[in-house]
Design a protein around this motif. Sequence first.
Motif, PDB file in Angstrom:
ATOM      1  N   ILE A 159       0.781  -1.229  -0.077  1.00  0.00           N
ATOM      2  CA  ILE A 159       0.033  -0.149  -0.128  1.00  0.00           C
ATOM      3  C   ILE A 159       0.959   1.303  -0.023  1.00  0.00           C
ATOM      4  O   ILE A 159       0.646   2.346  -0.790  1.00  0.00           O
ATOM      5  CB  ILE A 159      -0.929  -0.194   1.179  1.00  0.00           C
ATOM      6  CG1 ILE A 159      -1.974  -0.853   1.118  1.00  0.00           C
ATOM      7  CG2 ILE A 159      -1.369   1.347   1.551  1.00  0.00           C
ATOM      8  CD1 ILE A 159      -2.805  -1.407   2.399  1.00  0.00           C
ATOM      9  N   LEU A 160       1.986   1.355   0.742  1.00  0.00           N
ATOM     10  CA  LEU A 160       2.954   2.584   0.929  1.00  0.00           C
ATOM     11  C   LEU A 160       3.532   2.694  -0.434  1.00  0.00           C
ATOM     12  O   LEU A 160       3.795   3.821  -0.656  1.00  0.00           O
ATOM     13  CB  LEU A 160       3.965   2.209   1.986  1.00  0.00           C
ATOM     14  CG  LEU A 160       3.322   2.492   3.522  1.00  0.00           C
ATOM     15  CD1 LEU A 160       4.110   2.022   4.703  1.00  0.00           C
ATOM     16  CD2 LEU A 160       2.849   3.865   3.991  1.00  0.00           C
ATOM     17  N   ASP A 161       3.855   1.633  -1.060  1.00  0.00           N
ATOM     18  CA  ASP A 161       4.605   1.610  -2.226  1.00  0.00           C
ATOM     19  C   ASP A 161       3.873   2.369  -3.370  1.00  0.00           C
ATOM     20  O   ASP A 161       4.377   3.052  -4.447  1.00  0.00           O
ATOM     21  CB  ASP A 161       5.197   0.489  -3.059  1.00  0.00           C
ATOM     22  CG  ASP A 161       6.144  -0.268  -1.983  1.00  0.00           C
ATOM     23  OD1 ASP A 161       6.888   0.657  -1.250  1.00  0.00           O
ATOM     24  OD2 ASP A 161       6.360  -1.442  -2.239  1.00  0.00           O
ATOM     25  N   VAL A 162       2.554   2.550  -3.454  1.00  0.00           N
ATOM     26  CA  VAL A 162       1.582   3.060  -4.476  1.00  0.00           C
ATOM     27  C   VAL A 162       2.006   4.512  -4.088  1.00  0.00           C
ATOM     28  O   VAL A 162       1.668   5.346  -5.296  1.00  0.00           O
ATOM     29  CB  VAL A 162       0.190   2.687  -4.025  1.00  0.00           C
ATOM     30  CG1 VAL A 162      -0.735   3.516  -5.091  1.00  0.00           C
ATOM     31  CG2 VAL A 162       0.015   1.279  -4.436  1.00  0.00           C
ATOM     32  N   PHE A 163       2.379   5.137  -3.221  1.00  0.00           N
ATOM     33  CA  PHE A 163       2.260   6.509  -2.978  1.00  0.00           C
ATOM     34  C   PHE A 163       3.869   7.038  -3.094  1.00  0.00           C
ATOM     35  O   PHE A 163       4.822   6.543  -2.534  1.00  0.00           O
ATOM     36  CB  PHE A 163       1.660   7.090  -1.697  1.00  0.00           C
ATOM     37  CG  PHE A 163       0.357   6.565  -1.645  1.00  0.00           C
ATOM     38  CD1 PHE A 163      -0.661   7.650  -1.771  1.00  0.00           C
ATOM     39  CD2 PHE A 163      -0.154   5.475  -0.838  1.00  0.00           C
ATOM     40  CE1 PHE A 163      -1.915   7.273  -1.961  1.00  0.00           C
ATOM     41  CE2 PHE A 163      -1.436   5.045  -0.973  1.00  0.00           C
ATOM     42  CZ  PHE A 163      -2.283   6.157  -1.192  1.00  0.00           C
ATOM     43  N   GLY A 164       3.787   8.239  -3.377  1.00  0.00           N
ATOM     44  CA  GLY A 164       5.310   8.870  -3.638  1.00  0.00           C
ATOM     45  C   GLY A 164       5.926   9.226  -2.104  1.00  0.00           C
ATOM     46  O   GLY A 164       5.084   9.133  -1.006  1.00  0.00           O
ATOM     47  N   GLY A 165       7.217   9.188  -2.084  1.00  0.00           N
ATOM     48  CA  GLY A 165       8.064   9.190  -0.711  1.00  0.00           C
ATOM     49  C   GLY A 165       7.582  10.544   0.139  1.00  0.00           C
ATOM     50  O   GLY A 165       7.528  10.456   1.232  1.00  0.00           O
TER      51      GLY A 165
END
Length: 361
Positions: free
Chosen positions: A248-254
Motif C-alpha cells: 500500500i505504501l509503495d503506491v504513494f510517493g515518498g
Amino acid sequence: MEEEKSDVIDVKKLLKSVVKHGASDLHLVSRSEPQIRIGGKLKSVNLPVLVGDDIEEMCYSVITEKQKQFFEEHNELDFAIQLPGIGRFRGNYYKTMGDMAAAFRIIPTEIPSLDQLNAPLVYKEIIKREKGVILVTGPTGSGKSTTMAAIINEINLTESKHILTVEDPVEFIHQNKKSLFSHRGVGDDTNSFAAALKYALRQDPDVIVIGEMRTRETIEAGLSAAETGHLVFGTLHTSSAPGTISRILDVFGGDEQPAVRAMIAGSLIAVISQMLLPKLGGGRVAAPEILVTTNAIANLIREDKVHQIYSQMQLGQGNSGMQTQTQVLMREYEAGKVSKDVILQYANKKEEVKKKLGMPV
C-alpha cells in the motif's frame, strides 16, 4: 463436398459437469482438451482437443452482444454469469496465440458461514468495529473471495447495516437477512472502482466492500471512507500481512508516505493474508496469517518501522488473535492435516519453518 462441421461442446453442460465433480475452475485453451482444477490441481477432461473457433462458439453463447463487442475491442473480458439450475460463475476471456481462451471460476451459491469454514474466532471480533479497514489478501485461488463472503455474511446475520459492494465482476450475491445489500458491478452498474467510491458516501453505506484495492485511487478512497466512519473491506494480491502494508505504501510517493502511514495506523483494523494448502487425504485447508493493529503495531506503521512488524506479530500476540504464517503451518502439520513437504513449499519464511522442524538451515 463441404466438410462436415464437428459438434461443439455445450459450455453450459460442461459447466454443470464441472460443478458436479466439485471442481473450482474450468479452462478452455486451444490445442488442449478442456481442463478442470480439483483440489488445487489441473486435470484433463476426457473430451476432444479444442481449437480457437470451438472456444469462440462455446464462449459467445453465454455472454451478451455488448460483452462480445468489448472483448473484440480489448481482447480481455471479465464477467459473471448465473446459469439457472447450474450455478454462478466468474468468467475471464482472453487471447493466446491469436485464439480465444477462457477461464471460469465456480462461485458457490450458498455462502458459507465462518463456523463452516472453521475460521479463527478473531474474525467475529474484528467485524464488530464501527469503522476502519479490514484487508483480505492472498494469491489467486487462495480462497480470499470465499473468506470475504463469509465475513460479510456474518455481518448480514448479526447486524442491520447497509452494505455496499463494488466488484469487477460481482461474485457472491448476498440475500438481505438483517442487512441491506447494494451490489455494484464495474462496467454494468458503475464505470470504475474510482467512480463508485467517489459517490459511495452519498449512498449512506455502513459497510463498503471493495473488490480490489490495487490502485492509488481505490486505496485512498478506502482509507478516507474508513476515516469518515465506515467499515471498509478490501482485497489485495499480497502473500503476507506485513507485505500488504508495504504494498500500500509503495503506491504513494515518498513525500506523501508520512501522511499515508498515519492514515493506515489510524484506520487499519486487521490484515488476513491467506493461502490454501493441499490436505493429506484430499481437499484443502486454509492457512491465514493474521495481523491485528494493536497500539504497538500502529506505532511501528506510524514510525516507518514496517520491517519490525513480523517480530511484533511473533511476540506481542496476547489475546489479539494475531498469528504468523509459520505458526499456522506448524499447527496444521502437527495436527496431521498437511505434509512436511507442503509446509516447506508454501512457507514465506522457509528457514524459520526448517528450524521448527529441526532441519538444517
